[in-house]
Design an enzyme around this catalytic site. Sequence first.
Site, mmCIF file in Angstrom:
data_model
loop_
_atom_site.group_PDB
_atom_site.id
_atom_site.type_symbol
_atom_site.label_atom_id
_atom_site.label_comp_id
_atom_site.label_asym_id
_atom_site.label_seq_id
_atom_site.Cartn_x
_atom_site.Cartn_y
_atom_site.Cartn_z
ATOM 1 N N ASP A 31 -30.779 50.990 1.024
ATOM 2 C CA ASP A 31 -32.105 51.526 1.346
ATOM 3 C C ASP A 31 -32.069 52.574 2.464
ATOM 4 O OD1 ASP A 31 -33.244 49.546 -0.453
ATOM 5 O OD2 ASP A 31 -32.923 48.062 1.120
ATOM 6 N N GLU A 213 -41.259 50.579 -6.419
ATOM 7 C CA GLU A 213 -41.155 50.211 -4.993
ATOM 8 C C GLU A 213 -40.500 51.372 -4.238
ATOM 9 O OE1 GLU A 213 -38.518 46.873 -4.563
ATOM 10 O OE2 GLU A 213 -36.929 47.815 -5.734
ATOM 11 N N GLU A 332 -14.854 58.085 18.612
ATOM 12 C CA GLU A 332 -14.970 56.636 18.426
ATOM 13 C C GLU A 332 -14.221 56.246 17.150
ATOM 14 O OE1 GLU A 332 -16.133 54.664 20.691
ATOM 15 O OE2 GLU A 332 -16.759 56.369 21.910
ATOM 16 N N GLU A 334 -14.922 54.089 15.164
ATOM 17 C CA GLU A 334 -15.902 53.808 14.103
ATOM 18 C C GLU A 334 -16.575 55.077 13.585
ATOM 19 O OE1 GLU A 334 -15.987 52.699 17.185
ATOM 20 O OE2 GLU A 334 -17.927 53.051 18.110
ATOM 21 N N ASP A 450 -10.473 51.104 19.496
ATOM 22 C CA ASP A 450 -11.770 51.489 20.081
ATOM 23 C C ASP A 450 -12.045 52.987 19.967
ATOM 24 O OD1 ASP A 450 -14.186 51.232 21.355
ATOM 25 O OD2 ASP A 450 -13.332 51.270 23.359
HETATM 26 O O1 FUB Z 1 -33.011 45.927 -0.172
HETATM 27 C C1 FUB Z 1 -33.984 44.996 -0.579
HETATM 28 C C2 FUB Z 1 -34.935 45.628 -1.556
HETATM 29 O O2 FUB Z 1 -34.230 46.144 -2.676
HETATM 30 C C3 FUB Z 1 -35.667 46.826 -1.010
HETATM 31 O O3 FUB Z 1 -36.720 46.475 -0.169
HETATM 32 C C4 FUB Z 1 -36.057 47.495 -2.272
HETATM 33 O O4 FUB Z 1 -36.506 48.807 -2.106
HETATM 34 C C5 FUB Z 1 -34.785 47.382 -3.078
HETATM 35 O O5 FUB Z 1 -33.890 48.402 -2.754
#
Ligand code: FUB
Length: 455
Positions: A31, A213, A332, A334, A450
């Site tokens: 995400d 979503e 770094e 990382e 490190d």
């Molecule tokens: O990462 C958890 C859920 O999966 C997210 O809130 C959604 O957008 C989907 O990617």
Amino acid sequence: MKYLSLIFTILLLPQAVWADNPFVQTCYTTDPAPMVYNGRLYVYTGHDENKADFFWMQEWRVYSTDDMVNWTDHGSPLAIEDFVWADDRAWAPQCIERNGKFYFYVPLHSSLSGTMAIGVAVGDSPTGPFKDAIGKPLVDGSWAYIDPTVFVDDDGQAYLYWGNPDIYYVKLNEDMVSYSGDVVKVEQSVEGFGSPGPEVRKKGETYRDMYTEGPWFYKRNGKYYLLYAAGGIPEHIAYSMSDGPTGPWKYMGEIMPLSDTGSFTNHCGVVDFKGQSYFFYHTGKLPGGGGFGRSVAVESFTYNADGTFPLITPSASGVKPVGTLDPYKRVEAETMAWSRGVTTEPNAETGLYVSDIHNGDFIKLANVDCKRGGPKKFCASVASARRGGTIEVRVDSLEGPLVAELPVPATGGWEKWISLEAPIQMGVTGMHDIYLLFKGRKGPKLFNFDYWLFK
Ligand code: FUB
């Protein structure tokens, strides 16, 4: 010897470099939410647990870059524990800056309502630390309350959109941690989003598209954009546009169609950085990854002349560098363009370091500017409670010329750091990829790492 060094200097010509996707390999990340601040690009992510069978996510993470190919891990500045009212599901975040403060919006499972809620944390720097800004959810009480996206308009009005499978928004107050008016549910329609809202969609009916979503809300050249995961499961990315911040929305089509990414979800974020537009998303492409083991990736793109999106396809090659890495300043451990095998750990004193180093693991740095004279020494800060190992410095590939070898001894503890240096054995000038290849006894973890630099 002088002639040999000259020959190698000539042979080590600058190479064309590409970053690789997924751009974080040290853990699963999800995400992605990009943010540009002070000439640096930050990406806020979720974190899928190893071997998970659901989105059992505990924390958020931050990564940053100034060249788009070498990414610095800033660890986890915010986790479920930071919200006393929450007990699960650290899902898709977004962080933005306003008046020198950083506001980090996150979905969480609320122990108050037993459903999902959206919280907001605040910090003084893009990498935190962050703390719950209000000690309670900003909005609470629905399983649909996930995936916040935030934008401050030119007139100073900030908007927070979110939701699955409904879309909601509120007008945030200037303090960014409260809102005025009601929570508004956006009416979905075929014209606006490719299909009517979830409660009136007809079973068996084929729609043009379907909001699912993960909204990403912003404005460009006077037009408002709402990008989102669409089509149910598996998800592609589509978008709608509007002349106003709250609609009416017009469905504009797909941006990232379905493809073989190994992840049934997708989640996008878009940003311009150093004159180039970037589209962030996630896949299941890291080894051992999948639908619950996702990894963030990035593609560059150019808007069409009318402001619409081109189709964007996931790639393994990623994006071109827009800067170089200076190896004469502390780097770094990382910070990496690619790595194999290693992970990162936090330490209160030294900050993040690279751990889980085994024989054959490596870190790649891309577009490293070794400059004209070339380095004379390779220096590193390392620690080992056991026998240690060796860092081989190789140029342009894992099998490329070995330019330095740094033996790492036992230092008396996994966080007992010592600084070491080894001579650079041949001339390296100009732009190169640098590989730090770790060698030692097969099996156990060798040492921790490190930072490093050339002198
Ligand atoms: O990462 C958890 C859920 O999966 C997210 O809130 C959604 O957008 C989907 O990617």
